[in-house]
Design a protein around this motif. Sequence first.
Motif, PDB file in Angstrom:
ATOM      1  N   LYS A 254       0.825  -1.207   0.000  1.00 14.30           N
ATOM      2  CA  LYS A 254       0.000   0.000   0.000  1.00 14.30           C
ATOM      3  C   LYS A 254       0.859   1.257   0.000  1.00 14.30           C
ATOM      4  O   LYS A 254       0.524   2.257  -0.640  1.00 14.30           O
ATOM      5  N   ARG A 255       1.978   1.210   0.710  1.00 17.64           N
ATOM      6  CA  ARG A 255       2.820   2.400   0.825  1.00 17.64           C
ATOM      7  C   ARG A 255       3.838   2.519  -0.302  1.00 17.64           C
ATOM      8  O   ARG A 255       4.109   3.628  -0.781  1.00 17.64           O
ATOM      9  N   TYR A 256       4.396   1.383  -0.740  1.00 13.04           N
ATOM     10  CA  TYR A 256       5.500   1.435  -1.700  1.00 13.04           C
ATOM     11  C   TYR A 256       5.171   0.812  -3.055  1.00 13.04           C
ATOM     12  O   TYR A 256       6.049   0.701  -3.903  1.00 13.04           O
ATOM     13  N   GLY A 257       3.932   0.442  -3.242  1.00 12.82           N
ATOM     14  CA  GLY A 257       3.517  -0.007  -4.560  1.00 12.82           C
ATOM     15  C   GLY A 257       3.539  -1.513  -4.727  1.00 12.82           C
ATOM     16  O   GLY A 257       4.002  -2.255  -3.864  1.00 12.82           O
ATOM     17  N   PRO A 258       3.043  -1.973  -5.875  1.00 10.51           N
ATOM     18  CA  PRO A 258       2.883  -3.407  -6.117  1.00 10.51           C
ATOM     19  C   PRO A 258       4.204  -4.123  -6.345  1.00 10.51           C
ATOM     20  O   PRO A 258       5.231  -3.503  -6.638  1.00 10.51           O
ATOM     21  N   ALA A 259       4.161  -5.436  -6.210  1.00  9.84           N
ATOM     22  CA  ALA A 259       5.328  -6.258  -6.530  1.00  9.84           C
ATOM     23  C   ALA A 259       5.605  -6.161  -8.027  1.00  9.84           C
ATOM     24  O   ALA A 259       4.683  -6.163  -8.844  1.00  9.84           O
ATOM     25  N   ILE A 260       6.881  -6.073  -8.377  1.00  9.54           N
ATOM     26  CA  ILE A 260       7.283  -5.938  -9.783  1.00  9.54           C
ATOM     27  C   ILE A 260       8.430  -6.911 -10.062  1.00  9.54           C
ATOM     28  O   ILE A 260       8.954  -7.565  -9.150  1.00  9.54           O
ATOM     29  N   LYS A 261       8.821  -6.999 -11.333  1.00 14.76           N
ATOM     30  CA  LYS A 261       9.920  -7.892 -11.710  1.00 14.76           C
ATOM     31  C   LYS A 261      11.219  -7.139 -11.966  1.00 14.76           C
ATOM     32  O   LYS A 261      12.296  -7.624 -11.640  1.00 14.76           O
ATOM     33  N   GLU A 262      11.118  -5.959 -12.595  1.00 17.74           N
ATOM     34  CA  GLU A 262      12.301  -5.155 -12.879  1.00 17.74           C
ATOM     35  C   GLU A 262      11.950  -3.678 -12.777  1.00 17.74           C
ATOM     36  O   GLU A 262      10.820  -3.275 -13.074  1.00 17.74           O
TER      37      GLU A 262
ATOM     38  N   PHE B 104       9.385  -4.316  -5.137  1.00 16.63           N
ATOM     39  CA  PHE B 104       8.142  -3.556  -5.214  1.00 16.63           C
ATOM     40  C   PHE B 104       8.445  -2.248  -5.941  1.00 16.63           C
ATOM     41  O   PHE B 104       9.604  -1.897  -6.143  1.00 16.63           O
ATOM     42  N   ALA B 105       7.405  -1.524  -6.325  1.00 14.38           N
ATOM     43  CA  ALA B 105       7.608  -0.357  -7.178  1.00 14.38           C
ATOM     44  C   ALA B 105       8.586   0.649  -6.581  1.00 14.38           C
ATOM     45  O   ALA B 105       9.402   1.221  -7.296  1.00 14.38           O
TER      46      ALA B 105
ATOM     47  N   SER C  54       2.287   1.682 -21.190  1.00 14.82           N
ATOM     48  CA  SER C  54       2.289   1.999 -19.764  1.00 14.82           C
ATOM     49  C   SER C  54       2.891   0.836 -18.987  1.00 14.82           C
ATOM     50  O   SER C  54       3.212  -0.214 -19.555  1.00 14.82           O
ATOM     51  N   SER C  55       3.038   1.039 -17.681  1.00 15.70           N
ATOM     52  CA  SER C  55       3.560  -0.009 -16.803  1.00 15.70           C
ATOM     53  C   SER C  55       3.034   0.241 -15.402  1.00 15.70           C
ATOM     54  O   SER C  55       2.161   1.090 -15.193  1.00 15.70           O
ATOM     55  N   LEU C  56       3.586  -0.472 -14.431  1.00 16.69           N
ATOM     56  CA  LEU C  56       3.209  -0.237 -13.040  1.00 16.69           C
ATOM     57  C   LEU C  56       3.971   0.944 -12.446  1.00 16.69           C
ATOM     58  O   LEU C  56       3.785   1.275 -11.279  1.00 16.69           O
TER      59      LEU C  56
END
Length: 228
Positions: A42-50, A88-89, A193-195
């Motif tokens: 919630k604070r630092y954004g969604p899980a990402i890969k790169e 994370f993002a 676009s992206s996350l």
Amino acid sequence: MAFRANEAVTDGFESARNYLIPRDLESSEREKSERMLLDITKRYGPAIKEYPSWHPLVAAQNEPFVRWPDTVPSHKCGYRGLDHTTYFANAFISCPYHEEALLESVEALKYSSHVAEISATKLDVKFYHSDAIPILVKCDWHHEIYQNGMIPAAVAVPLMLKKEIPNYEQAKYAENWESMRPHFLGVPHGSRSSLFVDQKTALSMKKIWDLLVETGMFGPEKNKHKVY
């Protein structure tokens, strides 16, 4: 295939939860870890890969010229002691069994500017393994970002330029937007676009990158370059 951001967010969270939260934890500890993971997303954004190559969490490359810079945290970005890491993002969680190296390396980065600041803290939960020491390395933006967590063009574009402009002295050829898109938008991403950035910001980045390529400052475009 169209980029479905909501699906990417859901899939990323499930993957992070399955990786980080041990199945053999007692129910109370498991609930505590799940709450912490939810709070972090919630604070630092969604899980990402790169990450995008210009993101502060990976921007501090040790080598002066790297054609394809690391887009995940590594020793090349100045980090030591990384182990069992989830991204994370705007943060990442690493779970080493000895925390000193990672905490000291983040302190040594001293990445602090008018744009963002990077810091690290130990987490009082169980992640990955009961004996591991979870550490949250976070990027706190000083510049205002969008309420949905997206990074605006006013931040993304200058960071991209700061990362890429110095490369013109060593570049032999230019990479077009299609080949650079994963490096500029992060992963997962779609065509526009992206996350990390929305369509408006991505379009601004593309326009500026295309203009730089057209100047010839990086050399001829790779897919147009012929070797005789």
